[in-house]
Scaffold this motif. Structure first.
Motif, short mmCIF file in Angstrom:
data_model
loop_
_atom_site.label_atom_id
_atom_site.label_comp_id
_atom_site.label_asym_id
_atom_site.label_seq_id
_atom_site.Cartn_x
_atom_site.Cartn_y
_atom_site.Cartn_z
N ILE A 41 6.07 7.41 -3.33
CA ILE A 41 7.55 7.18 -3.25
C ILE A 41 8.16 6.02 -4.25
CG2 ILE A 41 9.58 6.45 -1.97
CD1 ILE A 41 8.26 7.82 0.58
N ILE A 42 7.17 4.81 -4.36
CA ILE A 42 7.81 4.07 -5.10
C ILE A 42 7.45 4.36 -6.46
CG2 ILE A 42 6.96 1.69 -6.05
CD1 ILE A 42 6.54 0.91 -3.01
N PHE A 43 6.34 5.10 -6.84
CA PHE A 43 5.93 5.65 -8.15
C PHE A 43 7.14 6.65 -8.48
CE2 PHE A 43 3.48 6.64 -11.67
CZ PHE A 43 3.70 8.12 -11.71
N GLY A 44 7.49 7.57 -7.66
CA GLY A 44 8.62 8.44 -7.79
C GLY A 44 9.64 7.69 -8.36
N SER A 52 13.65 6.07 -12.18
CA SER A 52 14.28 4.68 -12.82
C SER A 52 14.21 5.14 -14.37
CB SER A 52 13.73 3.69 -12.31
OG SER A 52 14.32 2.30 -12.91
N LEU A 53 12.80 5.15 -14.93
CA LEU A 53 12.47 5.34 -16.28
C LEU A 53 13.15 6.49 -16.90
CD1 LEU A 53 8.67 4.63 -16.37
CD2 LEU A 53 10.55 3.36 -17.45
N LEU A 54 13.43 7.43 -15.97
CA LEU A 54 14.05 8.93 -16.79
C LEU A 54 15.39 8.34 -17.05
CD1 LEU A 54 12.27 11.62 -14.97
CD2 LEU A 54 12.28 11.29 -17.24
#
Ligand SMILES: [Ca+2]
Ligand SMILES: [Ca+2]
Ligand SMILES: [Ca+2]
Length: 271
Positions: free
Chosen positions: A46-49, A54-56
């Motif tokens: 979830i954190i990675f997602g 956020s990056l996107l």
């Protein structure tokens, strides 16, 4: 299962898990430890997602910002170009005005130069005239304010034409020369004219045609305000038909018929 057995079993499973991780093998996810690991993995996913999202989002913002900046830059570039064009136009106009001013200045300088030259010429001519003036005076060639062939006395010029005619004709002839028939205003003028007229007879500008014995001078001079030089017994209005005055052969005045043909004397003011 007793409490001691449960503890030993857990210890065993943990050891086995660590052993499998050290060997690069997938841990066996069963029981309580497997469930906990699965949860941790899910949280990590979830954190990675979220990080990816956020990056996107950041990337999207960056792209939008870049596009917007690019548009602003393009607009500024266009305005700069327009400004440069206007500056160029100004410079061009300034050059035209400058050329015009320069031409005017050159023209003025030429005119000033010409005027200076003219002034020098006038000064030179004045100097020559000034040097010749005393000689002219000595030779009695000094300029007279009367026209050629007119005699001058005091403020008047006198003309003695050689032709003859009646009084009205004489009056008209003098008028055509910008003058009038002689008007004798004082003793000095009478003496001067007499010297030039005797022994010939001349019409003068005096008549009583309008009203008998009411003598009038041609230039409006008051008859009674000036001296008279009638010959003895004149004016006699002989045959009731003598209304014009003339100088007799002695320079005295006489009235005679106006249609008589005589010479005449014109008079006008000197300039
Ligand atoms: Ca006069
Ligand atoms: Ca008369
Ligand atoms: Ca008479």
């Amino acid at each position: 299962m007793s409490e001691q057995n449960l503890y030993e079993n857990s210890e065993y499973q943990l050891k086995e898990y660590k052993q499998r991780r050290t060997n690069g093998q997938k841990p066996v996810e069963d029981g309580a430890a497997g469930t906990s690991i699965a949860k941790k993995k899910k949280v990590q996913q979830i954190i990675f997602g979220l990080l990816v999202l956020s990056l996107l989002f950041s990337l999207l913002c960056l792209i939008i910002g870049t596009v917007k900046n690019s548009m602003i830059y393009s607009e500024m570039k266009e305005q700069q170009h327009k400004l440069m064009m206007e500056i160029s136009q100004f410079k061009s106009n300034d050059s035209a005005i400058y050329r015009e001013m320069k031409e005017l200045q050159d023209k003025l300088m030429m005119e000033i130069s010409q005027l200076k030259s003219n002034v020098s010429e006038v000064q030179r001519a004045q100097s020559i005239l000034a040097s010749k003036l005393p000689k002219l005076k000595m030779n009695n060639h000094f300029w007279t304010p009367c026209p050629k062939n007119w005699a001058r006395f005091n403020q008047s010029c006198y003309y003695f034409p050689s032709s003859s005619g009646n009084w009205h004709f004489a009056k008209q002839e003098c008028s055509m020369l910008g003058s009038h028939l002689l008007v004798i205003n004082n003793n000095a003028e009478q003496i001067f004219i007499k010297k030039l007229s005797v022994p010939k007879m001349y019409w003068i500008g005096l008549s009583d045609s309008a009203k008998e014995r009411h003598w009038q001078w041609e230039d409006g001079t008051e008859y009674d305000s000036t001296p008279h030089f009638w010959a003895s017994g004149e004016p006699n209005d002989a045959f009731n038909n003598e209304d014009c005055a003339h100088l007799d052969d002695k320079g005295q005045w006489n009235d005679i018929n106006c249609s008589t043909k005589l010479n005449w004397i014109c008079e006008k003011n000197s300039v």
